[in-house]
Design a protein around this motif. Structure first.
Motif, PDB file in Angstrom:
ATOM      1  N   TYR A   1       1.784  -3.794   8.308  1.00 28.41           N
ATOM      2  CA  TYR A   1       0.718  -3.909   7.315  1.00 28.41           C
ATOM      3  C   TYR A   1       0.024  -5.237   7.564  1.00 28.41           C
TER       4      TYR A   1
ATOM      5  N   HIS B   1      -2.995  -8.169   6.106  1.00 24.60           N
ATOM      6  CA  HIS B   1      -3.688  -8.618   4.904  1.00 24.60           C
ATOM      7  C   HIS B   1      -4.489  -7.428   4.380  1.00 24.60           C
TER       8      HIS B   1
ATOM      9  N   ASP C   1     -10.934   2.059   5.955  1.00 22.69           N
ATOM     10  CA  ASP C   1     -10.772   3.273   6.790  1.00 22.69           C
ATOM     11  C   ASP C   1     -12.080   4.049   6.830  1.00 22.69           C
TER      12      ASP C   1
ATOM     13  N   TYR D   1     -10.075  -7.031  -4.448  1.00 20.72           N
ATOM     14  CA  TYR D   1      -8.892  -7.266  -3.627  1.00 20.72           C
ATOM     15  C   TYR D   1      -7.698  -6.470  -4.168  1.00 20.72           C
ATOM     16  N   LYS D   2      -7.597  -6.426  -5.503  1.00 26.48           N
ATOM     17  CA  LYS D   2      -6.473  -5.706  -6.109  1.00 26.48           C
ATOM     18  C   LYS D   2      -6.518  -4.221  -5.762  1.00 26.48           C
ATOM     19  N   ILE D   3      -7.699  -3.618  -5.872  1.00 26.31           N
ATOM     20  CA  ILE D   3      -7.808  -2.190  -5.514  1.00 26.31           C
ATOM     21  C   ILE D   3      -7.423  -2.015  -4.040  1.00 26.31           C
TER      22      ILE D   3
ATOM     23  N   VAL E   1      -3.629  -2.130  -3.518  1.00 24.12           N
ATOM     24  CA  VAL E   1      -2.860  -0.962  -3.963  1.00 24.12           C
ATOM     25  C   VAL E   1      -2.673   0.007  -2.790  1.00 24.12           C
ATOM     26  N   ASN E   2      -3.667   0.052  -1.893  1.00 25.66           N
ATOM     27  CA  ASN E   2      -3.545   0.900  -0.700  1.00 25.66           C
ATOM     28  C   ASN E   2      -3.002   0.140   0.504  1.00 25.66           C
ATOM     29  N   LEU E   3      -2.516  -1.098   0.288  1.00 23.37           N
ATOM     30  CA  LEU E   3      -1.872  -1.926   1.301  1.00 23.37           C
ATOM     31  C   LEU E   3      -2.862  -2.448   2.340  1.00 23.37           C
ATOM     32  N   CYS E   4      -3.332  -1.617   3.267  1.00 24.97           N
ATOM     33  CA  CYS E   4      -4.337  -2.079   4.229  1.00 24.97           C
ATOM     34  C   CYS E   4      -4.917  -0.863   4.922  1.00 24.97           C
ATOM     35  N   SER E   5      -6.041  -1.049   5.612  1.00 32.10           N
ATOM     36  CA  SER E   5      -6.600   0.049   6.397  1.00 32.10           C
ATOM     37  C   SER E   5      -5.874   0.109   7.743  1.00 32.10           C
ATOM     38  N   ASN E   6      -6.042   1.221   8.465  1.00 34.70           N
ATOM     39  CA  ASN E   6      -5.287   1.405   9.704  1.00 34.70           C
ATOM     40  C   ASN E   6      -5.730   0.402  10.768  1.00 34.70           C
TER      41      ASN E   6
END
Lengths: 456, 456
Positions: free
Chosen positions: B112, B114, B146, B326-328, B331-336
């Motif tokens: 993961y 940032h 993404d 940033y919080k939203i 929640v999805n951790l990070c993009s691929n």
């Protein structure tokens, strides 16, 4: 004129999301965080570091070679036409990449796929599930997703109409569930895992929380079960799972089965059983139970968090409801193809006889054994007595002291279940990569001081 | 007991989403789709095929070699230690991959990152923006996503509280906006592009629609502008963009600038200007205008739809609002990570003097020239007269006939703007890859019959 965008005029569900994280340590951490804001300099650290989420490759875990060989070949298919490739890649990685590319029209790994994922990859995933469970699985039931999180969000978006809709979630739980329920405006109904039955999920507790929620006018839509619960090996017993399945059918709940840790079992006498296998074993068919199983490439021995791959297997939804799931998926077009390929690989790793098998097996076993070793900490007797005096489990005592001294948030193993007399912490690293050196330095200093303080 | 999950008890916003797609052809298509459901067999085709979304690589467009070389090396970094690699990959792809890996802690492309994306890649993206615009760009303002869609969803999730919040969107528009606004429970406020000014965006029309919405009690939060509007080359004029920027400031609107087609300009006298460049050019700083620019790896000459990469550059939001974004994201951790790397590559392609430059330039030019050629269709005079008699633009006439004969939905070029006397259709392929052969067969048969019917 008022600012066009300010915290006061944002979606309140987004704002609420930050209050949704639960658990004693995390709540204490939030309190300390507030203290840091109101009284800067009042604590021996400047910020809180949440280390309660898993990111193994950022800590040096190496990816499985076979998986990466296949990904590289699929990213740059013209390699397959070069002679030098044969000496750089294993023969089965080459043949697997060819097979995968042959299922993609035009071998186009840069094209949007079907919104559920490339059909050939879903076929492979379904075959892997069928082999694991001994019951058939259907590619049409598979929705390939960018990790498990988007699948969970899709389900919450689908099921939650307003705050009168509730979702039963285990406590302790992975904060994704509370965050997603808050973002989609529903209500989290907590249920507590019971330490006395090896952290089993007691039906009486589920019933109690369900009835309590219903008495408050909450329409409880679904039950979230995380099994295995975490990397230390808490695995639900088969008869417990049967009871859960029957409970969901009787109470009209969707069963949301978070099964992303299915490869993380470190105890010989425990075995992972998918909820779909359990449901089919007791004779439940499609019509008896709406069931969603989540899987991810981020966990297990694969640990491919950054690739964002995963899937959900949906059974027991009517065609018209399934159409709505498809519609939400199609608004985002498709999940990333690299993650899709990886999801098919983890469900179909090299088999005995394949050129890569020996290397793959050695890598897999090495990672799983290392994870099992790493979960344990050794505490001096004096520390255990100090914890007893403070009425805390020794690892919870350690975790609280760590938080108070450094701002680092970990999860004590006693919150997950562990062999009596052993103590664990779940310490993992959040996405903020630039903070990792600070975490390690502060953690090391704390640990040395703690061990010195309680030396036997 | 009622079924636990049925269309009747789903989130009504999800259900509403399907009514959000607009435009004459698409509405007609939806009507035909309903007819197929109620009276099967009443039309010369069994299903509607929506070809109004771009997916070039599924139609044979090849990816840019340099990009794929770098991705393969980043997926399988141990290649970088092998001698054979030097003969399989270009020298600058090898050095670029090394540079990218060096910015990732532990070279871990499976970790993961940032939640805004890997810092080194955001630095590269910011440098690419600064070079493009001639104004500074900051890595802290970049959120790697993404593809562009999740960025748009995040903004809608942030801004929309309920149906009294509105977003101004161009008509015709990409259905993502209507779908996302419906999913997040807001109201789409349409504004119409004016053909007489070369499909410019008339401020008087914006004002009219804004005032109309406000008179109905709608709190209009943002203006969506898509520039360039589509692959046929509709590009807003610089002074038009200045007026739009001033309008947003004066009316307190967030400017959501969809700039994903920035490389798709086929006319020599037109030039892409980002809205940020325009705002800074007229002296507007951070505090004057909340502005979000969306970019994607799916468009341009890159066309890497399946890789799901993109970013949004956010300026003019307060620190506390940015924290919520940033919080939203977190929640999805990070993009691929593959998509993240690709986003950094498209903003920093090979430069003159690099080993790959000549091949890269030839591939890029070939793709863009081919896209420009492909957009045009030649219609016989008789067909143009038949269209006139039916009071339709010739390409709209062709598109309607195509839909009625085959169920294939395309977008007529007259809905986008085109050189007088030329006719275009926007025909692209939806994610359902297994249907592509059927589309081509049906389309070919229709086109031959149409041309035979109206032969001059």
């Amino acid at each position: 004129m008022a600012p066009s965008v300010a915290v006061e005029n944002l979606n309140p569900k987004v704002l609420k999301c930050e209050y949704a994280v639960r658990g004693e340590i995390v709540i204490h951490a939030q309190r300390l965080q507030q203290q840091l804001q109101t009284q800067p300099g009042s604590l021996p650290f400047d910020e809180i570091l949440y280390c309660n989420i898993g990111n193994p490759q950022s800590l040096g875990q190496q990816p499985v070679t076979f998986f990466r060989e296949v990904l590289a070949l699929c990213d740059h298919p013209s390699l397959l036409e070069k002679e030098e490739t044969k000496s750089l890649f294993s023969a089965d990685a080459i043949s697997r990449a060819k097979r995968i590319l042959s299922t993609i029209p035009g071998r186009a790994t840069g094209a949007y796929s079907h919104s559920q994922g490339i059909k050939g990859l879903r076929d492979a995933i379904a075959a892997g599930i069928a082999l694991r469970d001994g019951f058939p699985a259907n590619a049409d039931d598979i929705f390939v997703t960018d990790g498990a999180s988007p699948g969970v969000h899709m389900m919450m978006q689908l099921l939650l109409r307003d705050e009168k809709d509730g979702i039963l979630c285990p406590i302790p739980q992975y904060p994704l569930y509370s965050a997603s329920i808050a973002l989609h405006g529903g209500t989290l109904i907590p249920y507590y895992l019971d330490e006395k039955t090896g952290w089993g999920l007691e039906i009486s507790e589920l019933k109690k929380q369900l009835e309590d929620a219903r008495s408050k006018g909450i329409d409880v839509r679904a039950l979230v079960v995380i099994n295995p619960g975490n990397p230390t090996g808490q695995v639900l017993a088969e008869d417990n799972q049967c009871d859960i399945v029957r409970f969901c059918k009787n109470e009209g709940l969707v069963l949301l089965a978070d099964e992303v840790y299915q490869e993380n079992i470190y105890v010989d006498d425990k075995k992972f059983n998918s909820f779909k296998k359990i449901a089919r074993s007791i004779g439940y068919g499609e019509d008896d139970l709406p069931l969603v199983s989540f899987q991810s490439v981020s966990k297990g021995y694969y640990g491919e968090c950054g690739k964002r791959g995963g899937y959900m297997e949906i059974t027991g939804f009517s065609a018209s409801v399934r159409e709505q799931v498809y519609k939400i998926a199609s608004v985002n077009l498709c999940s990333n193809i690299t993650g899709q390929i990886l999801a098919s690989l983890i469900m179909n790793p090299p088999k005995e006889g394949d050129e890569s098998y020996a290397a793959y097996k050695a890598e897999k076993d090495g990672i799983l054994q290392s994870l099992a070793r790493r979960a344990k900490i050794h505490l001096p007797q004096k520390a255990i007595e100090a914890a007893k005096a403070a009425k805390k489990a020794p690892d919870a005592f350690y975790a609280l002291r760590l938080l108070e001294a450094t701002g680092i948030v970990v999860v004590p193993g006693s919150g997950f279940g562990q062999v009596p007399g052993t103590w664990h912490i779940r310490c993992t690293i959040l996405p903020q990569e630039d903070k990792i050196p600070a975490v390690i330095t502060r953690f090391k200093a704390f640990h040395e001081a703690f061990m010195a303080e309680y030396r036997d």
